[in-house]
Design a protein around this motif. Sequence first.
Motif, short mmCIF file in Angstrom:
data_model
loop_
_atom_site.label_atom_id
_atom_site.label_comp_id
_atom_site.label_asym_id
_atom_site.label_seq_id
_atom_site.Cartn_x
_atom_site.Cartn_y
_atom_site.Cartn_z
N SER A 212 0.81 -1.21 0.00
CA SER A 212 0.00 0.00 0.00
C SER A 212 0.85 1.26 0.00
O SER A 212 0.32 2.36 -0.21
N ILE A 217 -4.15 0.65 -2.70
CA ILE A 217 -4.82 -0.63 -2.51
C ILE A 217 -6.33 -0.41 -2.44
O ILE A 217 -6.79 0.57 -1.84
N TYR A 224 -3.98 -4.30 -5.43
CA TYR A 224 -3.84 -2.99 -6.08
C TYR A 224 -5.17 -2.56 -6.69
O TYR A 224 -5.92 -3.39 -7.23
N VAL A 332 -3.12 3.94 3.60
CA VAL A 332 -2.44 2.66 3.49
C VAL A 332 -3.31 1.60 4.14
O VAL A 332 -4.51 1.79 4.31
N THR A 333 -2.75 0.46 4.49
CA THR A 333 -3.56 -0.59 5.11
C THR A 333 -2.80 -1.25 6.25
O THR A 333 -1.57 -1.15 6.36
#
Length: 580
Positions: A212, A217, A224, A332-333
Motif C-alpha cells: 500500500s 490498494i 492494487y 495505506v492498510t
Amino acid sequence: MSGTDDLDTGAERPRVLSARSARVSKGDPAAAAQAIRDGRTALGIELGSTRIKACLVDADDPAHVLAAGSRAWENRYEDGVWTYTLDDVWSGLQAAYADLASDVARRHDVAFETAGAIGVSAMMHGYLAFDEAGELLAPFRTWRNTSTGAAAAELTDAFGVNIPLRWSIAHLHQVVLDGEEHLPGVRFVTTLAGFVHWRLTGEKVLGVGDASGMFPIHSATAGYDAELLARYDALAAGRLPVAHVADLLPEVRVAGAPAGALTTEGAALLDPSGALRPGIPFCAPEGDAGTGMVATNAVAPRTGNVSAGTSIFAMVVLERPLERVHHELDLVTTPAGDAVAMVHCNNGASELAAWAGMFARFAAASGTPTGDDAVYETLFREALEGEADAGGLLAYNHLAGEPIAGLTEGRPLFVRTPDSRLTLANAMRAQLYGVFGTLALGMRVLTEEGVGLDRMFAHGGMFRTAGVAQRFLAGALGAPVSVGDTASEGGAWGIAVLAAYARAVSGTDDLDTGAERPLDPAASAEAAGISLASFLDDRVFADAAIATAEPDPADVAGFAAYLDRYRAGLAVEAAAVTAL
C-alpha cells in the motif's frame, strides 16, 4: 492443512486459540531450548533506518522473546540521493543474524539451525528497480528522497487520492517523466523488504501493508486498485517498458497467507556459516508501518499507533473513508488489508540522538564517561523539569525534506528569542516536542475529519525511558498514549509475530511433533477462522503489561503554544533552506 477440517466428522469449525501443553514457560530454560531445537519458533528480521534487528520468539507464545541480535548501519547521501548499497544490506543482515545465533547459544546452549517461520520487514516505499536478469539498474532510492514532486502531483490529480513523494509509484513515474536511461530495462520494482524476501525465497511478493506504500490498494479486494492501475497505464502509455504497470509490481499477500520458503541459496545468503537449514516457510514481507501496528496491537478500527525512529509516523485504522484528499495523510492498510490513515514524517529522533551524542561526548571530555542509555535517561528526566511550553524555545528536527511542513530539504534548527528561557530542561523539552511537531500538524487534520480513536499506542526506542516521551506525546495529541513492555522491541518483534500468525493460520503450530512442514498454500486466515486482531488479543497481548499516560492539561496547553510558534517559525526554516 488449514486447521478447519480436523474433526472426525469432516465438518468445518473455527480453530480455537488456546495454550498448547507444549507452550514454553518463560521460566523453563530446558523447554525453551527444546522449542528452538524443534523449530517451534518464529524469526523476525527488520531493516530499520539505522539498525537491522533480528528477534526470535516462541511461536506458540509470541510475546516470549527467546533471543535477539542487531547490527547498526546508516544510509548514505550520494549524488543527491539517500541510499544504501546492496552490499550493506547483506553484510548487515548477516551480522544481525549472526548476533542472534550467538545470543541463542549464549542463552540456551543450543545451535540455531531452523525456525518454524520467518518474516522480513523494512522501511517502506522507495525505489528498487531490476532488469530481467535480476540486476539492480539504479542506486536504491529510499523513502527519504523528496525529488518526486512533479510525479506525485500528477499522480494525485490523476488518481484523486494523495500520492506522497516517497511512494514507489511516485519514484517510478518520476523516472518516466525524466526519461532516465535505465527505464527501458526495468522489469521489476519492489521495496527493501520485498527485495530481501525475493532473494531469500525466490518469491516476488509483498505484504498488503507494504504494497500500500507502493501503489494504492482497494480495501474490498486487498489488492492494487484495478481502476487506478488502468488510469496509470493510460497516463504512462508508450513510456513504460511494459504494457501494464502491474507487471512490474510484486504480488500482494495479506497477513497469514503463505509467501514461499527459504531456499538453499537464501539460507547461504543469510547464514554463510551453513548452519541454517533451508525449507523454512515465510510470511509475507511487510513494511515498518505494518509491523509497528502489530507490535502495538493497533490493527482494529478506532485504534492507532505512533512509531518513532529515524522517521516518525502515526497510523489510525479507519471506520469509514475520509471525506477529502489531504496532502498530510497517506491512505495505506494494516497487514490484514484494513484501511489506515497515516501521518508520515520523514524526520523523527535522529536530531534528538545527535544532541544526546553531544552531551555524551561532553561527559567523556569532562572525565565522566556515561553510557548512551544513561545519557538519554538523564536528559529525558531533565526535560520533565522544563516549562510546559519549553520556555519559548523551538527545535526543528528536519535533517531531510519534510512535505507536511512544506520543506523540500532539511535544515535542523534550534531557535530562541531574546526573552526565551535557555535552560537544559527547556532545551530538552523543546527537542522532544520537536520530534512530535510535524506529526502534530498532520494529526490535527484527522481531528478535523472527525476520525474516532479509542486507543493510541507508542513504540520505539525513545519510549524506553518510562513516563517522558510518552507523556509529552499524550500532551501533543490530546489523547491517552499507551506503551507496552515490547515498546523498544519494535518492528523485528512485530514481523516475528506475523510469522507466528502465518504458522498458526496454516495449522503448523497444532502438531505435537517437532517435525517441520511447509505452510499450507491453501490456508488463509478467513478459512482458519483466525483474524489477525483476535490472534493479537488472545495469543500475544492477553497478559501484556500496558502503561497508559493521560494527557496532562498543562502539557496540552503548553504544547499547543509551542505548536503555534512552531508553525509560525517554519518560515525561518524555509529561509534557511533557501540561504544555506
